[in-house]
Design an enzyme around this catalytic site. Structure first.
Site, mmCIF file in Angstrom:
data_model
loop_
_atom_site.group_PDB
_atom_site.id
_atom_site.type_symbol
_atom_site.label_atom_id
_atom_site.label_comp_id
_atom_site.label_asym_id
_atom_site.label_seq_id
_atom_site.Cartn_x
_atom_site.Cartn_y
_atom_site.Cartn_z
ATOM 1 N N THR A 1 -0.237 3.006 -5.328
ATOM 2 C CA THR A 1 1.208 3.109 -5.387
ATOM 3 C C THR A 1 1.665 3.416 -6.803
ATOM 4 O O THR A 1 0.852 3.494 -7.732
ATOM 5 C CB THR A 1 1.864 1.819 -4.857
ATOM 6 O OG1 THR A 1 3.250 2.037 -4.631
ATOM 7 C CG2 THR A 1 1.683 0.656 -5.825
ATOM 8 N N LEU B 1 0.842 -1.193 0.000
ATOM 9 C CA LEU B 1 0.000 0.000 0.000
ATOM 10 C C LEU B 1 0.877 1.243 0.000
ATOM 11 O O LEU B 1 1.710 1.416 0.892
ATOM 12 C CB LEU B 1 -0.905 -0.005 1.233
ATOM 13 C CG LEU B 1 -1.741 1.249 1.507
ATOM 14 C CD1 LEU B 1 -2.719 1.505 0.363
ATOM 15 C CD2 LEU B 1 -2.494 1.127 2.829
ATOM 16 N N SER B 2 0.723 2.093 -1.008
ATOM 17 C CA SER B 2 1.456 3.364 -1.087
ATOM 18 C C SER B 2 2.970 3.126 -1.063
ATOM 19 O O SER B 2 3.502 2.428 -1.926
ATOM 20 C CB SER B 2 0.999 4.286 0.053
ATOM 21 O OG SER B 2 1.492 5.587 -0.122
ATOM 22 N N TRP B 3 3.674 3.676 -0.072
ATOM 23 C CA TRP B 3 5.121 3.456 0.051
ATOM 24 C C TRP B 3 5.435 1.970 0.099
ATOM 25 O O TRP B 3 6.429 1.506 -0.469
ATOM 26 C CB TRP B 3 5.634 4.152 1.310
ATOM 27 C CG TRP B 3 7.105 4.104 1.549
ATOM 28 C CD1 TRP B 3 8.032 5.037 1.172
ATOM 29 C CD2 TRP B 3 7.827 3.090 2.267
ATOM 30 N NE1 TRP B 3 9.290 4.668 1.603
ATOM 31 C CE2 TRP B 3 9.185 3.473 2.271
ATOM 32 C CE3 TRP B 3 7.466 1.904 2.890
ATOM 33 C CZ2 TRP B 3 10.183 2.711 2.882
ATOM 34 C CZ3 TRP B 3 8.452 1.126 3.496
ATOM 35 C CH2 TRP B 3 9.791 1.534 3.492
#
Length: 283
Positions: A136, A110-112
């Site tokens: 992401t 998730l994301s980073w």
């Protein structure tokens, strides 16, 4: 323990959250949690600055075995004495999984954490069975957010100041939290351990010098890309770019924002599980 969503307030038992362990791997002390379920274990790689508790609403909606961890400098994992890169952190994650007695896994980033998930897939083509990339992009070489949004990402203040988190939630995360910023504040308050500023800086530095743009065509894993059309941090065009470059990917678009996978887990978790439970793998 309790968490609040825009729909209800539910009691979460320890068995739903998982059993915690501290594991030494690659010179790092890593706090990990395993919630036992069915099927291939799913490893969750979290967003920048967030501890594993933030993922509780998603874990509750999943029936598979779920593995979570705090990267160095977040949650209960002490900060690394020196900055690190994603290749090193992916190696550390592999050591953690081995000490947990786990072999082949699915990985969700998730994301980073999506960058870490991609790097883990690069380095472990046989160990990583399937890949889920949510909210992401491809790292340093991607279509960036508006500078006004990026400015709010410079410090981890939103994780320690509930009023500030609620105030900026809509502009920063978009989607379902635009009208429910207080939910984000309550979600971040769930963190049992405040991350360090050094740890947050190390995470930012790791992302600033990494890209997957040129490596994605070599990824062999079946990949699900989940992206919100109202994501201020990772504009949706990045999902289309990744989908074009990954040879075995599919794209699921939803009308939400950056953290809807957690904030709106009841809707999106079944999409993830359906993908992970499909039989057959393309050659």
């Amino acid at each position: 323990m309790r968490y609040a969503t825009r729909r209800n307030l539910r009691v979460v038992s320890p068995s739903m959250i998982g059993q915690e362990r501290y594991i030494t791997a690659g010179g790092q002390l890593i706090r990990a949690s395993v919630r036992h379920g069915t099927g291939v274990p799913l490893v969750l790689c979290n967003g920048i600055g967030a501890s594993l508790e933030v993922l509780d609403p998603l874990v509750e909606q999943l029936g598979c075995t779920v593995v979570r961890f705090d990267v160095p400098g977040t949650g209960g994992s002490p900060a690394s004495p020196v900055p690190y890169g994603f290749p090193y952190l992916a190696w550390v994650l592999g050591r953690v999984l081995s000490k947990l007695g786990l072999g082949a896994v699915d990985v969700l980033g998730l994301s980073w954490g999506g960058a870490l998930a991609q790097q883990f897939a690069f380095q472990n083509p046989r160990r990583c069975r399937r890949l889920v990339l949510a909210a992401t992009g491809t790292g340093a070489l991607m279509v960036p957010a508006h500078p006004r949004v990026l400015a709010k990402m410079v410090t981890p203040r939103r994780f320690s100041d509930p009023d500030y988190a609620a105030k900026i939630a809509g502009e920063l995360y978009g989607g379902t939290v635009r009208a429910h910023g207080e939910d984000v504040a309550r979600l971040f308050v769930r963190q049992l351990h405040a991350g360090s500023k050094v740890g947050y800086l190390h995470q930012m530095l790791a992302g600033a010098v990494w890209t997957s743009l040129f490596g994605l065509p070599a990824v062999r894993q079946e990949t699900l890309i989940v992206s919100g059309t109202d994501d201020p941090i990772i504009p949706v065009v990045n999902a289309h770019i990744m989908n074009a470059l990954l040879p075995h990917s599919r794209l699921h678009l939803h009308s939400g924002g950056h953290i809807d996978l957690v904030h709106n887990a009841a809707e999106l978790a079944p999409i993830v599980e359906q993908f992970l439970n499909e039989s057959g793998v393309r050659a």
